[in-house]
Each structure stands twice: as structure tokens, then as C-alpha cells.
Design a protein around this motif. Structure first.
Motif, PDB file in Angstrom:
ATOM      1  N   ASP A 165      46.870  26.120  44.965  1.00 23.66           N
ATOM      2  CA  ASP A 165      47.438  27.382  45.427  1.00 23.66           C
ATOM      3  C   ASP A 165      48.953  27.259  45.281  1.00 23.66           C
ATOM      4  O   ASP A 165      49.573  26.377  45.892  1.00 23.66           O
ATOM      5  N   LEU A 166      49.551  28.118  44.468  1.00 16.81           N
ATOM      6  CA  LEU A 166      50.978  27.998  44.179  1.00 16.81           C
ATOM      7  C   LEU A 166      51.836  28.119  45.435  1.00 16.81           C
ATOM      8  O   LEU A 166      52.872  27.457  45.551  1.00 16.81           O
ATOM      9  N   ILE A 167      51.423  28.954  46.377  1.00 17.75           N
ATOM     10  CA  ILE A 167      52.199  29.095  47.611  1.00 17.75           C
ATOM     11  C   ILE A 167      52.191  27.777  48.388  1.00 17.75           C
ATOM     12  O   ILE A 167      53.219  27.350  48.928  1.00 17.75           O
ATOM     13  N   VAL A 188      59.338  34.639  47.350  1.00 18.56           N
ATOM     14  CA  VAL A 188      58.124  34.640  46.536  1.00 18.56           C
ATOM     15  C   VAL A 188      57.350  35.923  46.794  1.00 18.56           C
ATOM     16  O   VAL A 188      57.132  36.308  47.951  1.00 18.56           O
ATOM     17  N   SER A 190      53.720  37.880  45.559  1.00 17.79           N
ATOM     18  CA  SER A 190      52.460  37.731  44.832  1.00 17.79           C
ATOM     19  C   SER A 190      51.502  38.825  45.287  1.00 17.79           C
ATOM     20  O   SER A 190      50.684  38.616  46.187  1.00 17.79           O
ATOM     21  N   GLY A 193      46.615  38.091  45.366  1.00 21.48           N
ATOM     22  CA  GLY A 193      46.428  36.746  45.906  1.00 21.48           C
ATOM     23  C   GLY A 193      45.721  35.805  44.958  1.00 21.48           C
ATOM     24  O   GLY A 193      45.940  34.591  44.986  1.00 21.48           O
ATOM     25  N   ASN A 196      47.722  33.352  42.739  1.00 23.06           N
ATOM     26  CA  ASN A 196      48.239  32.085  43.268  1.00 23.06           C
ATOM     27  C   ASN A 196      47.338  30.910  42.919  1.00 23.06           C
ATOM     28  O   ASN A 196      47.749  29.754  43.019  1.00 23.06           O
ATOM     29  N   GLU A 197      46.105  31.206  42.551  1.00 20.89           N
ATOM     30  CA  GLU A 197      45.129  30.149  42.303  1.00 20.89           C
ATOM     31  C   GLU A 197      45.181  29.719  40.842  1.00 20.89           C
ATOM     32  O   GLU A 197      44.888  30.493  39.935  1.00 20.89           O
ATOM     33  N   VAL A 228      54.663  36.175  41.095  1.00 17.32           N
ATOM     34  CA  VAL A 228      53.415  35.644  40.539  1.00 17.32           C
ATOM     35  C   VAL A 228      52.487  36.811  40.239  1.00 17.32           C
ATOM     36  O   VAL A 228      52.257  37.670  41.097  1.00 17.32           O
ATOM     37  N   SER A 236      47.649  32.933  35.216  1.00 20.50           N
ATOM     38  CA  SER A 236      48.698  33.329  36.158  1.00 20.50           C
ATOM     39  C   SER A 236      50.068  33.138  35.524  1.00 20.50           C
ATOM     40  O   SER A 236      50.345  32.092  34.924  1.00 20.50           O
ATOM     41  N   VAL A 238      54.127  33.013  36.247  1.00 19.49           N
ATOM     42  CA  VAL A 238      55.126  32.795  37.293  1.00 19.49           C
ATOM     43  C   VAL A 238      56.501  33.009  36.679  1.00 19.49           C
ATOM     44  O   VAL A 238      56.887  32.311  35.740  1.00 19.49           O
TER      45      VAL A 238
END
Length: 293
Positions: A165-167, A188, A190, A193, A196-197, A228, A236, A238
Motif C-alpha cells: 500500500d503506497l500510503i 498525498v 489518491s 483507493g 494505492n495497491e 496517485v 498505478s 504516481v
């Protein structure tokens, strides 16, 4: 697993860097007097000289480690970082040698019994100590950055992709302080959601995010914004840049440490992205970086 030679060389370099870091703390401690500092100088000087050799050995091991991958550019990126660190440690070694050199004791002549006394007997004065502390801390920072960058490249020899998970990755970065490094606030956003994966090696993903923030910061972006989004192909994207006026409100704001942003760091980012199969695109002028996972 990493080859034994590469693992041993990396361990020796880490140990040497830890010794420099410890001496920096000793110099800054009010509990340690001038004579205590001077007593430590010969051992620290010896360790610093050994570290120069350890960094050379690590560079050679890195080159050998990438032989099978036929990726000379990756080895070049890591060795450029280590070579620069080696020059910095050699400079400090010379300075430590001068600080530890014997000097005539105040008020005594060589012919009156005790002759010359070393720095370990007479201690060092406050001005010399402050200058030495600044120099040692500078080298400690250089070593910390160099080892982190080289370890990022080395990690690509054994990438271990996992769901991330990027967060969470960004929060972990925010929780990792680094003494003497600048801190910037990032935001950030996104909206989706699921974006983020991602699947990736946490070392490579975290390192690339840190380096990308440093890259746009070096180009003049004071408060990098990370957006994101989910691409039509399911990957994904970024983007790190200034926040556009119409972009969604940030969901997260974090204070993060900027470790590296120079040319050698950029070269490492490009190598790590390529080897980790992350598409990295730098905008003209460097004020935006986009990575696709």
C-alpha cells in the motif's frame, strides 16, 4: 541470498560507517572531555583508514555481483556513489591523522624529561573539537547516503515483490528520522483507493519514492505533492510535482526526510526503476517525476 563476498563487504562498510557515526556523537557529548576525545582519536583514525579499503572492496564486490546480470550500468551507478564516499572518508582520515599527531606539550621543551606528548595526553582544544565534529558529521552524512544508495542498487539483485500500500510505504518513510537531513512536507491525494495497491519490492518502491521527492525538490519544488491514480491498464501512476490548483484535496500530509538528490542519486533512481520494472519519466526541468507501477 547475496553472495558471501558482497554480503561481507557490505557488512564491513556498515561497521566502519557506524564507527564514524559513534565518534560524531562522542564529539558532541558534553560528558566526554577533551582528553577522552583525544584518547579515541588513534582508534577512530585506524577505523577510518580501514573504511577506505572496505569501500574499495565493496565496489569490487558490487561489480562482480552484477557480472551475471550483464548490467554494467547498475554497477557503475553504485560504484560512483561508493567512490565519492571513499574520497570523503580519505579526507577525514587525513584530518584525523593530523589531529592525533604528537605535539609538544605546552610549557615543556623536548629536553626536559618528557619530550613531546601526543594528542591523547594533552587533549584537544574547544575550537579544534568543534571543527572536527563538523567534519566528522559531514562524513557520516555522506556515508549514510552512499550506503543507502548502493544498497538500493544491490537490492535489485534479489527483488522480492509483495503486495504494498503506497500510503503505508510513505508513512513508514515519514517515521524514519535522519539526523542532519532536511525535512519537507509532502501531501498525498489518491481519489481511487485501489490505486494505492501495487506489487513491488518494498525496498525499491520506498527508495524510488524518496529519490523522486528529492529530485523535484532539487528542481525547486518546495512542497512536493504526490497524486496517485489508476491507469486504464490497471497499473498505478504516481506523480510527484507541485500541486495543481484543480487537483483533489490532499488526503494525507507528512513530514519526510530528504536524503539524496544529486546526480549520483538520480542515476541510482534510473537504474533501480529499470531493474524493478517501474516506468520512470522525468519532466523537462525536473519539476515533476511520474512513476508507473
Amino acid at each position: 541470498m547475496l553472495g558471501e563476498r558482497l554480503a561481507a563487504a557490505l557488512g564491513a562498510a556498515r561497521d566502519g560507517a557506524a564507527g564514524i557515526e559513534s565518534f560524531a556523537h562522542l564529539l558532541g557529548s558534553r560528558r566526554v572531555g577533551p582528553r577522552g576525545v583525544a584518547l579515541a582519536l588513534p582508534e577512530v583514525h585506524e577505523g577510518s583508514a580501514a573504511l577506505v579499503a572496505a569501500l574499495d572492496s565493496l565496489s569490487a564486490a558490487v561489480r562482480d555481483g552484477f557480472v551475471e546480470t550483464e548490467d554494467a550500468a547498475a554497477a557503475d551507478a553504485a560504484c560512483a556513489v561508493l567512490g565519492h564516499a571513499g574520497v570523503e572518508v580519505a579526507r577525514l582520515t587525513d584530518e584525523l591523522s593530523r589531529a592525533a599527531a604528537p605535539a609538544a606539550a605546552p610549557g615543556r621543551s623536548p629536553g626536559r624529561g618528557r619530550g613531546e606528548r601526543g594528542a591523547s595526553e594533552r587533549g584537544i582544544d574547544a575550537r579544534q573539537r568543534l571543527a572536527l565534529e563538523a567534519s566528522v558529521r559531514r562524513t557520516a552524512r555522506e556515508l549514510s547516503g552512499a550506503l543507502r544508495l548502493s544498497e538500493l542498487v544491490i537490492a535489485t539483485l534479489e527483488l522480492r515483490p509483495t503486495p504494498l500500500d503506497l500510503i503505508d510505504v510513505l508513512r513508514n518513510w515519514s517515521a524514519s528520522p535522519a539526523e542532519g537531513r532536511p525535512v519537507v512536507k509532502i501531501t498525498v491525494a489518491s481519489p481511487d483507493g485501489r490505486a494505492n495497491e501495487v506489487e513491488g519490492d518494498v525496498r525499491a518502491v520506498s527508495g524510488l519514492l524518496e529519490l523522486a521527492v528529492g529530485m523535484v525538490g532539487a528542481a525547486g519544488v518546495a512542497g512536493p505533492h504526490i497524486s496517485v491514480s489508476r491507469r486504464p491498464d490497471g497499473r498505478s501512476a504516481v506523480r510527484i510535482a507541485e500541486r495543481a490548483p484543480r487537483e483533489p484535496a490532499p488526503a494525507v500530509a507528512l513530514d519526510v526526510v530528504v536524503r539524496d538528490s544529486g546526480e549520483r542519486a538520480v542515476a541510482v533512481a534510473r537504474v533501480v526503476a529499470r531493474r524493478a520494472r517501474v516506468e520512470l519519466v522525468e519532466a523537462p526541468g525536473g519539476r515533476a517525476v511520474t512513476m508507473t507501477f
